[in-house]
Design an enzyme around this catalytic site. Structure first.
Site, PDB file in Angstrom:
ATOM      1  N   ARG A  29       0.832  -1.213   0.000  1.00 47.96           N
ATOM      2  CA  ARG A  29       0.000   0.000   0.000  1.00 47.96           C
ATOM      3  C   ARG A  29       0.858   1.251   0.000  1.00 47.96           C
ATOM      4  O   ARG A  29       1.754   1.383   0.826  1.00 47.96           O
ATOM      5  CB  ARG A  29      -0.909   0.025   1.230  1.00 47.96           C
ATOM      6  CG  ARG A  29      -2.070  -0.923   1.106  1.00 47.96           C
ATOM      7  CD  ARG A  29      -2.832  -1.031   2.417  1.00 47.96           C
ATOM      8  NE  ARG A  29      -3.619  -2.263   2.418  1.00 47.96           N
ATOM      9  CZ  ARG A  29      -4.916  -2.313   2.140  1.00 47.96           C
ATOM     10  NH1 ARG A  29      -5.570  -1.219   1.871  1.00 47.96           N
ATOM     11  NH2 ARG A  29      -5.547  -3.461   2.149  1.00 47.96           N
ATOM     12  N   SER A  71     -21.775 -14.969   8.085  1.00 54.32           N
ATOM     13  CA  SER A  71     -21.121 -13.736   7.667  1.00 54.32           C
ATOM     14  C   SER A  71     -21.136 -13.631   6.144  1.00 54.32           C
ATOM     15  O   SER A  71     -20.745 -14.579   5.438  1.00 54.32           O
ATOM     16  CB  SER A  71     -19.671 -13.794   8.191  1.00 54.32           C
ATOM     17  OG  SER A  71     -18.937 -12.701   7.750  1.00 54.32           O
ATOM     18  N   LYS A 101     -17.403   8.988   8.265  1.00 51.48           N
ATOM     19  CA  LYS A 101     -17.561   9.070   6.810  1.00 51.48           C
ATOM     20  C   LYS A 101     -18.578  10.181   6.506  1.00 51.48           C
ATOM     21  O   LYS A 101     -18.210  11.353   6.529  1.00 51.48           O
ATOM     22  CB  LYS A 101     -17.913   7.700   6.238  1.00 51.48           C
ATOM     23  CG  LYS A 101     -16.787   6.678   6.554  1.00 51.48           C
ATOM     24  CD  LYS A 101     -16.929   5.380   5.852  1.00 51.48           C
ATOM     25  CE  LYS A 101     -16.078   4.278   6.477  1.00 51.48           C
ATOM     26  NZ  LYS A 101     -14.635   4.463   6.380  1.00 51.48           N
ATOM     27  N   THR A 126      -9.334   5.101  25.916  1.00 57.25           N
ATOM     28  CA  THR A 126      -9.733   6.481  26.208  1.00 57.25           C
ATOM     29  C   THR A 126     -10.926   6.901  25.352  1.00 57.25           C
ATOM     30  O   THR A 126     -10.980   6.574  24.164  1.00 57.25           O
ATOM     31  CB  THR A 126      -8.534   7.416  25.930  1.00 57.25           C
ATOM     32  OG1 THR A 126      -7.439   6.967  26.729  1.00 57.25           O
ATOM     33  CG2 THR A 126      -8.849   8.855  26.267  1.00 57.25           C
TER      34      THR A 126
HETATM   35  C1  LIG Z   1     -18.028  -1.581   6.087  1.00 58.66           C
HETATM   36  C2  LIG Z   1     -17.148  -0.920   7.080  1.00 58.66           C
HETATM   37  N1  LIG Z   1     -17.344  -1.162   8.384  1.00 58.66           N
HETATM   38  C3  LIG Z   1     -16.581  -0.596   9.332  1.00 58.66           C
HETATM   39  C4  LIG Z   1     -15.564   0.279   8.992  1.00 58.66           C
HETATM   40  C5  LIG Z   1     -14.751   0.913  10.068  1.00 58.66           C
HETATM   41  O1  LIG Z   1     -15.241   2.204  10.314  1.00 58.66           O
HETATM   42  P1  LIG Z   1     -14.300   3.294  11.008  1.00 58.66           P
HETATM   43  O2  LIG Z   1     -13.615   4.008   9.898  1.00 58.66           O
HETATM   44  O3  LIG Z   1     -15.216   4.150  11.818  1.00 58.66           O
HETATM   45  O4  LIG Z   1     -13.348   2.538  11.855  1.00 58.66           O
HETATM   46  C6  LIG Z   1     -15.309   0.571   7.648  1.00 58.66           C
HETATM   47  C7  LIG Z   1     -14.216   1.501   7.283  1.00 58.66           C
HETATM   48  O5  LIG Z   1     -13.862   1.748   6.191  1.00 58.66           O
HETATM   49  C8  LIG Z   1     -16.116  -0.053   6.658  1.00 58.66           C
HETATM   50  O6  LIG Z   1     -15.911   0.175   5.361  1.00 58.66           O
END
Ligand SMILES: Cc1ncc(COP(=O)(O)O)c(C=O)c1O
Length: 485
Positions: free
Chosen positions: A57, A170, A304, A334
């Site tokens: 990456r 899942s 997001k 925390t």
């Molecule tokens: C489907 C999904 N769930 C959970 C997360 C994790 O969210 P956070 O960015 O708040 O850790 C992401 C992050 O990209 C995600 O795409």
């Protein structure tokens, strides 16, 4: 007394045995030398593997400008680019209401929360934010975590490990946070084919009724933009007595009359009629049949569409209290800073009351998808706000991203394995309300030139018709878009 003496002699015997054992071991190098000598070499070997299989990456230095959304500067602040791949889908990271709320909290309450939730990190911001999230999802309770990665991991691992003999179903395209949570739970995991109700049902039916079952899935899958049949999965869950865990990370703020996500969107008119009252949360009722009420646990992010940071679950009061009391990922860390929680609260309230940003985001997405397809560019079709552009080769996807950045001042990160399967590498484009027609045309021109330069495949070159069929109905219907304007 007798047993104490017995225990002492056992300890002495054990010590003696241990000493003998140590004396017979071949001399070896001290452990600390071994680690220091080998760690960097080990890391380098592993990194070389990632370079070789093209899954390494690269990180671009992108400094998004609050005063010039969706622009950013690179390491040199004079070099500005347009960001086309941020998950700040609605530009809430620079919304004036959010900034004001954060500013006030920062000045009054300082930079950090000062502790875990249980030890000095529980405050008015956490309480108000959790009330507001519970209202958003029409649930009795909510619980905030430092991210949704942590929320998913902590909730699934705690539930899966505590529910006796639990099985977790899942979706095959679930996010790493859920996969990790399931792994940490050590519960049995059964993967069902992505969004495949027949496969899910046959797998649910294969597990005996007494075992607790959880179906873990997402509403909007971020790398393909596909949307789960949430309603039908709830129906299967009810038939087989399963608990539903729905990750609405890419849907909160974006769908539904108040921005609660896909589950809310599925009963759009009903929520639209009842929501102003629902802000004062309706009493729990066995007769409520809306999809959001049928989902047991909803997880979401504040990072997001809400533009800040943090994650949460919304569920019944008992589930929330159970996770709060037992999940290490909640207990031993925390709390989010007060200003971050105040900002998230302001963002959610703003999006509840103002659907304008998510409407404009949808309008921009539709327009851009249409233009890209009209130019034969391979948009992987889906009903959501995400535009995955198929490349199908890791090296070329990286070259395309680099060319866009350095030749056209456009930032679109490439998405390679393991985020997507090999051979399906892509560019993931996320329009926002700030991506005007002018910016869309610039992107189109740049993509055209990159596609020609690299000889990338177009829709007509690709045989997977199903992947590119363009008759998919968007989640936001025309009527919904016009009724909210
Ligand atoms: C489907 C999904 N769930 C959970 C997360 C994790 O969210 P956070 O960015 O708040 O850790 C992401 C992050 O990209 C995600 O795409």
């Amino acid at each position: 007394m007798e047993s104490l003496r017995g225990a002492r002699s056992n300890v002495q015997q054990f010590r003696h045995l241990k000493l003998n054992l140590i004396n017979t071991l071949p001399p070896s190098r001290p452990i600390s030398r071994f680690q220091r000598d080998h760690l960097d070499q080990f890391c380098q070997d592993e990194l070389e593997k990632k370079h070789r299989d093209k899954s390494y990456r690269y990180f671009n230095n992108i400094n998004r400008l609050a005063g010039d959304f969706p622009r950013a500067h690179l390491s040199d602040s004079r070099h500005q680019v347009t960001v086309w791949c941020s998950n700040d889908y609605l530009g809430m990271s620079r919304n004036p209401h959010v900034l004001r709320a954060m500013d006030e909290a920062l000045t009054t309450y300082g930079a950090g929360a000062g502790g875990t939730r249980n030890i000095s990190g529980h405050n008015r911001h956490a309480i108000l934010l959790e009330q507001c999230l519970a209202d958003l999802h029409n649930k009795p309770g909510a619980l905030v975590f430092s991210s949704c990665y942590v929320a998913n991991d902590a909730t699934l691992s705690t539930l899966g490990s505590r529910l006796p003999d639990c099985v977790i179903f899942s979706d095959s395209m679930n996010h790493a946070s859920m996969i990790q949570g399931i792994r940490h739970s050590r519960a049995e995991k059964i993967i069902f084919k992505h969004n495949d109700l027949v496969d899910l049902e046959s797998k649910l039916a294969s597990v005996g009724p007494p075992r607790p079952k959880i179906i873990a899935f997402e509403s909007v899958y971020s790398m393909s933009g596909s949307v789960a049949p949430v309603d039908a999965i709830c129906t299967l869950a009810e038939k087989y007595g399963a608990i539903t865990f729905l990750d609405e990370v890419h849907a909160v703020g974006m769908y539904g009359p108040s921005g609660a996500g896909i589950a809310e969107h599925l009963d759009f008119d009903w929520h639209r009629r009842t929501r102003p009252k629902a802000l004062a949360r309706p009493p729990e009722s066995p007769h409520v049949v809306d999809v959001m009420s049928r989902v047991d646990i909803i997880s979401g992010t504040l990072g997001k569409a809400f533009g800040g940071a943090g994650g949460y679950i919304a569920a019944s009061a008992k589930v929330v209290d159970f996770i709060r009391s037992l999940a290490p990922g909640f207990i031993f860390t925390t709390s989010l800073p007060p200003s971050v929680m105040a900002g998230a609260h302001a963002a959610i309230e703003y999006q509840k009351a103002n659907p304008g940003d998510r409407l404009l985001q949808q309008v921009h997405t539709r327009a851009l998808k249409m233009e890209l397809v009209a130019h034969g560019l391979p948009v992987i079709s889906n009903p959501s706000h995400i535009i995955p552009l198929f490349v199908g080769d890791a090296e070329k996807a990286k070259q395309a991203s680099d060319l866009l950045l350095w030749d056209h001042n456009i930032y679109v990160q490439c998405i390679n394995y393991p985020t997507v399967p090999r051979g399906t590498e892509r560019l993931r484009i996320t329009p926002t309300p700030g991506h005007t027609e002018e910016l869309q045309m610039k992107l189109l021109k740049a993509l055209e030139s990159v596609w020609i330069k690299l000889g990338l495949q177009r829709i007509s070159d690709l045989s997977e018709e199903e992947l590119f069929r363009q008759d998919v109905q968007p989640v936001w219907t025309d009527e919904q878009l016009s009724s909210c304007r």
